[in-house]
Write a protein that holds these residues in place. Sequence first.
Motif, PDB file in Angstrom:
ATOM      1  N   ASP A 348      14.730  22.037 -10.317  1.00 15.92           N
ATOM      2  CA  ASP A 348      14.509  20.651  -9.896  1.00 15.92           C
ATOM      3  C   ASP A 348      14.719  19.754 -11.114  1.00 15.92           C
ATOM      4  O   ASP A 348      13.769  19.205 -11.692  1.00 15.92           O
ATOM      5  N   ALA A 349      15.992  19.614 -11.489  1.00 17.98           N
ATOM      6  CA  ALA A 349      16.305  18.938 -12.746  1.00 17.98           C
ATOM      7  C   ALA A 349      15.925  17.463 -12.727  1.00 17.98           C
ATOM      8  O   ALA A 349      15.441  16.932 -13.728  1.00 17.98           O
ATOM      9  N   ALA A 350      16.138  16.781 -11.614  1.00 21.87           N
ATOM     10  CA  ALA A 350      15.845  15.349 -11.563  1.00 21.87           C
ATOM     11  C   ALA A 350      14.368  15.081 -11.816  1.00 21.87           C
ATOM     12  O   ALA A 350      14.007  14.197 -12.604  1.00 21.87           O
ATOM     13  N   SER A 351      13.484  15.852 -11.176  1.00 22.46           N
ATOM     14  CA  SER A 351      12.051  15.677 -11.398  1.00 22.46           C
ATOM     15  C   SER A 351      11.676  16.081 -12.812  1.00 22.46           C
ATOM     16  O   SER A 351      10.835  15.431 -13.462  1.00 22.46           O
ATOM     17  N   ALA A 365      14.322  15.877 -22.455  1.00 20.57           N
ATOM     18  CA  ALA A 365      15.057  15.367 -21.297  1.00 20.57           C
ATOM     19  C   ALA A 365      16.545  15.656 -21.437  1.00 20.57           C
ATOM     20  O   ALA A 365      17.201  16.081 -20.476  1.00 20.57           O
ATOM     21  N   LEU A 366      17.114  15.428 -22.619  1.00 18.50           N
ATOM     22  CA  LEU A 366      18.535  15.698 -22.832  1.00 18.50           C
ATOM     23  C   LEU A 366      18.851  17.185 -22.678  1.00 18.50           C
ATOM     24  O   LEU A 366      19.869  17.563 -22.092  1.00 18.50           O
ATOM     25  N   ALA A 367      17.970  18.030 -23.222  1.00 24.06           N
ATOM     26  CA  ALA A 367      18.188  19.471 -23.095  1.00 24.06           C
ATOM     27  C   ALA A 367      18.165  19.891 -21.627  1.00 24.06           C
ATOM     28  O   ALA A 367      18.986  20.699 -21.179  1.00 24.06           O
ATOM     29  N   LEU A 368      17.242  19.333 -20.862  1.00 18.95           N
ATOM     30  CA  LEU A 368      17.177  19.636 -19.432  1.00 18.95           C
ATOM     31  C   LEU A 368      18.423  19.137 -18.700  1.00 18.95           C
ATOM     32  O   LEU A 368      18.944  19.805 -17.792  1.00 18.95           O
ATOM     33  N   PHE A 369      18.913  17.978 -19.112  1.00 19.20           N
ATOM     34  CA  PHE A 369      20.112  17.412 -18.486  1.00 19.20           C
ATOM     35  C   PHE A 369      21.318  18.318 -18.721  1.00 19.20           C
ATOM     36  O   PHE A 369      22.083  18.610 -17.787  1.00 19.20           O
ATOM     37  N   VAL A 370      21.477  18.782 -19.947  1.00 20.29           N
ATOM     38  CA  VAL A 370      22.602  19.660 -20.264  1.00 20.29           C
ATOM     39  C   VAL A 370      22.463  20.991 -19.529  1.00 20.29           C
ATOM     40  O   VAL A 370      23.423  21.523 -18.967  1.00 20.29           O
ATOM     41  N   LEU A 386      24.316  13.621  -9.442  1.00 20.43           N
ATOM     42  CA  LEU A 386      24.433  13.249 -10.855  1.00 20.43           C
ATOM     43  C   LEU A 386      23.734  11.918 -11.120  1.00 20.43           C
ATOM     44  O   LEU A 386      23.068  11.740 -12.142  1.00 20.43           O
ATOM     45  N   GLN A 387      23.854  10.991 -10.202  1.00 24.94           N
ATOM     46  CA  GLN A 387      23.149   9.716 -10.356  1.00 24.94           C
ATOM     47  C   GLN A 387      21.639   9.927 -10.411  1.00 24.94           C
ATOM     48  O   GLN A 387      20.941   9.258 -11.174  1.00 24.94           O
ATOM     49  N   ALA A 388      21.136  10.872  -9.602  1.00 24.71           N
ATOM     50  CA  ALA A 388      19.696  11.152  -9.617  1.00 24.71           C
ATOM     51  C   ALA A 388      19.254  11.679 -10.971  1.00 24.71           C
ATOM     52  O   ALA A 388      18.146  11.381 -11.433  1.00 24.71           O
ATOM     53  N   LEU A 389      20.109  12.458 -11.638  1.00 27.27           N
ATOM     54  CA  LEU A 389      19.772  12.962 -12.965  1.00 27.27           C
ATOM     55  C   LEU A 389      19.802  11.851 -14.013  1.00 27.27           C
ATOM     56  O   LEU A 389      19.011  11.866 -14.961  1.00 27.27           O
ATOM     57  N   LEU A 390      20.697  10.897 -13.846  1.00 30.40           N
ATOM     58  CA  LEU A 390      20.816   9.817 -14.832  1.00 30.40           C
ATOM     59  C   LEU A 390      19.771   8.730 -14.631  1.00 30.40           C
ATOM     60  O   LEU A 390      19.446   7.996 -15.572  1.00 30.40           O
ATOM     61  N   ARG A 391      19.253   8.619 -13.427  1.00 31.29           N
ATOM     62  CA  ARG A 391      18.377   7.483 -13.085  1.00 31.29           C
ATOM     63  C   ARG A 391      17.160   7.352 -13.988  1.00 31.29           C
ATOM     64  O   ARG A 391      16.786   6.226 -14.363  1.00 31.29           O
ATOM     65  N   LEU A 404      25.216  11.557 -21.865  1.00 31.73           N
ATOM     66  CA  LEU A 404      24.923  10.641 -20.763  1.00 31.73           C
ATOM     67  C   LEU A 404      26.086   9.701 -20.504  1.00 31.73           C
ATOM     68  O   LEU A 404      26.388   9.383 -19.350  1.00 31.73           O
ATOM     69  N   ALA A 405      26.736   9.230 -21.571  1.00 36.62           N
ATOM     70  CA  ALA A 405      27.885   8.335 -21.399  1.00 36.62           C
ATOM     71  C   ALA A 405      29.007   9.042 -20.643  1.00 36.62           C
ATOM     72  O   ALA A 405      29.648   8.458 -19.756  1.00 36.62           O
ATOM     73  N   LEU A 406      29.233  10.315 -20.968  1.00 35.38           N
ATOM     74  CA  LEU A 406      30.267  11.086 -20.277  1.00 35.38           C
ATOM     75  C   LEU A 406      29.923  11.244 -18.799  1.00 35.38           C
ATOM     76  O   LEU A 406      30.782  11.094 -17.919  1.00 35.38           O
ATOM     77  N   ALA A 407      28.645  11.528 -18.530  1.00 34.43           N
ATOM     78  CA  ALA A 407      28.224  11.688 -17.140  1.00 34.43           C
ATOM     79  C   ALA A 407      28.327  10.376 -16.378  1.00 34.43           C
ATOM     80  O   ALA A 407      28.776  10.343 -15.228  1.00 34.43           O
ATOM     81  N   GLN A 408      27.938   9.264 -17.014  1.00 33.71           N
ATOM     82  CA  GLN A 408      28.028   7.974 -16.330  1.00 33.71           C
ATOM     83  C   GLN A 408      29.483   7.595 -16.088  1.00 33.71           C
ATOM     84  O   GLN A 408      29.814   6.996 -15.054  1.00 33.71           O
ATOM     85  N   ALA A 409      30.368   7.949 -17.019  1.00 31.89           N
ATOM     86  CA  ALA A 409      31.802   7.710 -16.807  1.00 31.89           C
ATOM     87  C   ALA A 409      32.297   8.497 -15.601  1.00 31.89           C
ATOM     88  O   ALA A 409      33.110   8.006 -14.805  1.00 31.89           O
TER      89      ALA A 409
END
Length: 902
Positions: A348-351, A365-370, A386-391, A404-409
């Motif tokens: 449950d990465a977003a949570s 948070a960054l480690a969990l995102f990767v 992906l938007q849920a992870l960035l939110r 994060l910039a790469l993911a938002q792109a």
Amino acid sequence: MALAGVRLHPPPDAAATLPRRCLLAELDASTALLTLLVAPPGYGKTAVLRQWQEQSRERRTPFAWLSLDRVDADPERFARMLLAALAHAGLDVPALPADAHGEALVDAAALAIAATQGTVALVLDDYDRVAHGDVHALLMRLVRHCGRRLRTVVASAGAPALPLAHLWVRGLAERIDAAALAFDADETRRALGPAYDAETAAAVHQLTLGWPVAVRLARAWLDAERADGAPAVMGFAARSEALAAYLDEEVLASLEPALRDLLVETAMLARIDGRLADQIRGRDDSVALLERLAPLRGLLLVDDGAAHGYRHHPLFAVHLRRRFDALPAAMRGRLHRAAATCLGAEGDAASALAHALAAGDESLALALFVDAGGWEVALVRGVASLQALLRPFDRRRVRVLPDLALAQACVHSSLGQFPPAQALLESVRDAADHLPARLQRGYALVVALLRVLMDEVADNPGAVAGLRSQAAAMDADDDVGRGLLLAACAAACTARGAFAEAGDRARDAQEALERRGHAVGVAHALVQQALSRLHRGQTEHARLALAQARHGLAGLPASETSLPAALACIEARLELLRGEPPSAAGALRLEAALLRLEAAAGWVDIYADGFEAAIAMARHRGDPAAALALAERAAALAGSRRLARLAGLAMAWRIDILLDHAAASAHRLIVQADVESEFAHIRAQPQAWRQAHALGRALARWHQSSGRGARALEILDALAPAGRPPETLAEQATAAARALLLQQRGEQHAALALAGSLLDRVAVDGALQVVLGLGAPAKSLLRLVRQHGGGEGAARAAAIRQLLAHPWWAGRQDADFSERELDVLALLAPCRSNKAIARRLNLSENTVKFHLKNLFRKLGAGTRAEAVERGRELGLTQPAPAAADAGRGQANAPRHGLPCRD
């Protein structure tokens, strides 16, 4: 006992109580000996039973009421209170000695009930206050002795441990829980009263879930807020002091400290289960504690999405979160970090990210995102995931941190928001020298994705070679990266009309992605294969690739990617190409797919196939307005995303549609947009294969309709492949239009040769729409080939029979006309005499006159000119070539196809 006497009546309710008609009817209709009402405080158990008592009083039913207290947990006291309640209800209860034991007292109660006329109703309210094994035994002794003479209803916050198995088995016990006691939407509306509209009532119901006490408190809060202006329903949960006091005093205060601690310390979780609570709190007793929270079912709801999991009632969740926020900061941070680690391990990465950031730990948070997959989440689960992870991340940090910039792109790219995607990728590129190899790889893949979506690969002659080189340069074990780049290479090949190479690269991509089990990537590669086959007219190969892609996606959890929409577009195009008549359900599926792709992002060739199929469906059902609206939607999409190829196609579609029903508008559009110059500019460009053929066919129709047949033929000749037969779908469609034009100009020999070879290809590939797409005039061409070239082979003859008898023609304007009538109608304009028509069709003049008579009747025409005009309006014929074009036809016509003469 003076105070005890008060408990022999229902407690008064100062507020008006909403009649619970359905529940009262259920209680009346029940045949159970014992009914349990089990729900947390505030669910209206007492109010319902009070209404039931009032209803029973009107029927003169003996009704005993006992509101229990903790002192009644003594068995003898409980039994004496039962006798007092029965006596208060008017039963003849005998006097018993002061030292009588509980069983004797209960037996005396049973005798009193047996001596009473009819059935006695007994309500035991707040039974959870006396939950004791000896009390349970006395109650069940009374129920067994009295049988049908006693109807017992027990109201309790939690399910009492009564020995009910023998009653459940016989259907003599029932339970009404919080879900049944909650207000439905209509009851919530009635409880609020007429002062509040349906929208407000719906919002209150959604927030309270019909919890009766909360609905009542919400009304009081809204009434108070109205004095200060328009009330906001959502403010009730956070700002109502009365609600907070009720939850503290009536719910939390009744719990043991260990249970309160469990609820508060896990309040930041969207769901709670014993194992997760243990891991977060560093304990091992949470499972047992949750079981002891059974009386809160209704405020602690079963979570259907998790085994043995619960979620809080929305109002309870807000209140508990306020209690959580009052904990020491260090404790809150520890609990959030533990939740982040546990939820991340569960997937449950977003949570997990939200908890890590709530703890102020950006590194975690960054480690969990990767670990969750970073930008590649969009490829597997869709851009919304992906938007849920960035939110949870701060927007400013998203622009600064490369992952994060790469993911938002990637998000912007997938939503068709190309300028911000480019800006973010530029910021990542500027830091490329300092990035780890993982991010450099990600940058290359996202850039390739963006270039495909922006259709830049179409205009760049070196795009295919560049993508191939990048794929070859990937690490030996990076099959996913290599496969994604090869899939992008396949898309670039398709964009440039190199369909064979597109198929090869797509197969290479499939093999690479299959090695890593990347199911979504494999499906994408199969879509690229289907496209390459589709545009070579190889319908069966395309169908098999699409079926394989569908099968691969079907085994996955519901995906939010746009890939299913892309599949739907190609499937619709393929069905039409194979000559399958459009259905209403198919049109709806295609429309849903197009809307999905317009909201997200597809690539140009997917948009083109989807819109082309939708326009063909609209035209087939005789709805030119809908067809034109679709073409204009495609043009708007092309304009907003700067997709030049799609813009050219949209222009061609608009012209072609307008030529059927608004020729003057088509003329204005061609002149204003200088379409002739645009066609001259793009026709030799490899990447413009699609719009060049579409524009060319539309322009040829326009010239032909204006009497410039020679110019029309010149345009179609310019699109014909040099030194080889037409191979691609676009070339075949243009060749079909050219064959029809040749026939209409009287160049029958050339028309026969071209149409015959085309039909041979159609017979093999099954691309019937190449011919069916010509409309009604195609039938005349088919009959010509059947008459003069149908014997070239069994396959060709079978294809002609299939096309002439195809259901596609059902319901079309020419359905009421015979084949010979359409032949005669087609020759009315160029051949001005019956004799010339008869010579052309090898008929007698009397037979021609017979067909003309039928034509005039069916068309409602009085003259030959009116019949010609009416035929053109119905799309049954094409305008005749101008007189200036007649010479070319005469020069090339064989004896059996001489041009018409007076």
